[in-house]
Each structure stands twice: as structure tokens, then as C-alpha cells.
Design a protein around this motif. Structure first.
Motif, PDB file in Angstrom:
ATOM      1  N   VAL A 147       6.043   2.718   0.461  1.00  0.00           N
ATOM      2  CA  VAL A 147       5.069   1.974   0.369  1.00  0.00           C
ATOM      3  C   VAL A 147       5.301   0.913   1.682  1.00  0.00           C
ATOM      4  O   VAL A 147       6.310   0.733   2.301  1.00  0.00           O
ATOM      5  CB  VAL A 147       5.176   0.825  -0.853  1.00  0.00           C
ATOM      6  CG1 VAL A 147       4.876   1.517  -2.135  1.00  0.00           C
ATOM      7  CG2 VAL A 147       6.668   0.283  -0.748  1.00  0.00           C
TER       8      VAL A 147
ATOM      9  N   THR B 189       0.747  -1.054   0.066  1.00  0.00           N
ATOM     10  CA  THR B 189       0.029  -0.030   0.028  1.00  0.00           C
ATOM     11  C   THR B 189       0.954   1.234   0.262  1.00  0.00           C
ATOM     12  O   THR B 189       2.022   1.397   0.639  1.00  0.00           O
ATOM     13  CB  THR B 189      -0.901   0.063   1.333  1.00  0.00           C
ATOM     14  OG1 THR B 189      -1.601  -1.182   1.570  1.00  0.00           O
ATOM     15  CG2 THR B 189      -1.860   1.165   1.104  1.00  0.00           C
TER      16      THR B 189
ATOM     17  N   GLU C 266      -2.359  -3.465   4.230  1.00  0.00           N
ATOM     18  CA  GLU C 266      -3.099  -1.894   4.161  1.00  0.00           C
ATOM     19  C   GLU C 266      -3.134  -1.338   5.680  1.00  0.00           C
ATOM     20  O   GLU C 266      -3.518  -0.138   5.810  1.00  0.00           O
ATOM     21  CB  GLU C 266      -4.483  -2.163   3.757  1.00  0.00           C
ATOM     22  CG  GLU C 266      -4.662  -2.514   2.339  1.00  0.00           C
ATOM     23  CD  GLU C 266      -5.926  -2.952   1.659  1.00  0.00           C
ATOM     24  OE1 GLU C 266      -6.787  -1.970   2.212  1.00  0.00           O
ATOM     25  OE2 GLU C 266      -6.125  -3.935   1.253  1.00  0.00           O
TER      26      GLU C 266
END
Ligand SMILES: O=C(O)C(=O)C[C@]1(C(=O)O)C=C[C@@H](O)C=C1
Length: 187
Positions: free
Chosen positions: A177, A74, A181
Motif C-alpha cells: 500500500v 491505495t 492514489e
């Protein structure tokens, strides 16, 4: 435990500079390629990864654009880093001696106008700083690289021509990143 962030390339790369600028409390960990940055995050060897996504002149970094949706990572934040690309040569080299210019394909694409004027052979490298390091370790005074001022200082190279980028406000958007999530699971 020291918190870590993976980036592509070696010290002096723009990915390395992005880590020092946007995540100053984390130790940058060098990886060979963009895919390896993502795998380092997914294997939990580093809590975060730093990846270039797009450049204001050259457009999307295609490999990163296709890797991101394909792997379970994510984007947790986005940051624009100013990019100044200089022509670096071995100490004592003169610009007239240069027969070939080496750099990352995105860096080369940001300097199309200056490169067309110089009219030398163009060669690609996995990373701007990797090209600078290889030049410093080699013997060929006819090779120059496009890389940062930090790379020039780190690897003892001379700046033959400053600011080769086509526009003065050249910049690259980096994304940070993490695996999955949930931001509260970062290490
Ligand atoms: O080669 C480097 O130094 C990198 O960090 C890679 C990269 C890229 O892939 O876009 C990052 C920023 C610049 O746009 C040029 C190259």
C-alpha cells in the motif's frame, strides 16, 4: 536516501519475508500492528506498507480488511507468499514437555489439524516472530511457537515438528500500500 517499507512484527515474521521477497531494494521497518503500518505510510515515515490480506486456509485477515477502506491508502500490488509453519521450541526442549503453543491467530488457524492432534493449550501472540523472540528470551521449555524457519534461525530455536499447516500449498496474499492514489509520489 534509502527507500523504506513498513511491516507488522519483527524480523522472521512473514510480513518481513514478504518485504525481502517482493521489495528487495527497500529496507523493511518494523511496526507493532497493522494499523501502525498504515500510519507509517500516511505520515510519510515509509513510502510503502506491506500487509497480509488473506490466507488460502484461514481466509481474510479481518483487521486488515476493515482498515484498508477506512484509511486513505491505495493497494498498488498484490503478491502470494508460500507459508510454512513449524513448531519451534527452546534448544533441548522435547515435544512431550510442551504444554502450550503460541502464535498469531492467523497462523494458529492454518494449523487446526496438527494442533488438534497435539492437544495442547493454545495462546495468541501479536505476530509469529514476536512469539519466537519472546520464547527465546524467556526460560519456559514447556512453550512452543508456530513460526517460520527464518524465525527459528534468527532466535536460535529448534524445530520440533515441521510443516504444521493443514495443506502443503498454504499461502498468504500480501498487498503493498501507498498513501493516496498516485504511484508517482512514492518515496
Ligand atoms: O505473524 C506473522 O508472521 C505475520 O506476518 C502475520 C500473518 C497474518 O496476519 O496472516 C502473515 C502471514 C501468515 O498468514 C500468518 C500471519
Amino acid at each position: 536516501m534509502t527507500k523504506l517499507v513498513a511491516y507488522q512484527g519483527c524480523p522472521g515474521a512473514f510480513g518481513h519475508e514478504a518485504c525481502l521477497t517482493f521489495l528487495p531494494d527497500r529496507e523493511p521497518v518494523s511496526q507493532l500492528g497493522f494499523a501502525q503500518v498504515i500510519e507509517a505510510v500516511l505520515d510519510k515515515r515509509t513510502g510503502l506498507g506491506m500487509l497480509p490480506l488473506r490466507n488460502s486456509i484461514a481466509g481474510m485477515v479481518r483487521e486488515v480488511e476493515s482498515l484498508l477502506p477506512a484509511r486513505p491508502v491505495t493497494i498498488i500490488s498484490r503478491h502470494w507468499l508460500p507459508i510454512r509453519l513449524h513448531l519451534l521450541g527452546r534448544r533441548g526442549a522435547r515435544i512431550e514437555q510442551i504444554h502450550s503453543i503460541v502464535s498469531h491467530e492467523m497462523a494458529l488457524a492454518q494449523c487446526g489439524i496438527s494442533l488438534a492432534r497435539l492437544d495442547r493449550t493454545i495462546l495468541t501472540a501479536p505476530n509469529t516472530a514476536a512469539a519466537a523472540k519472546a520464547l527465546a528470551e524467556g526460560r519456559d521449555e514447556g512453550i512452543a511457537v508456530l513460526a517460520s524457519e527464518a524465525a527459528a534461525a534468527l532466535y536460535g530455536l529448534s524445530i520440533l515438528q515441521r510443516d504444521m499447516q493443514d495443506k502443503p500449498d498454504n499461502r498468504t496474499e500480501f498487498v503493498i500500500v501507498a498513501a493516496g492514489e498516485r504511484q508517482d509520489e512514492l518515496q
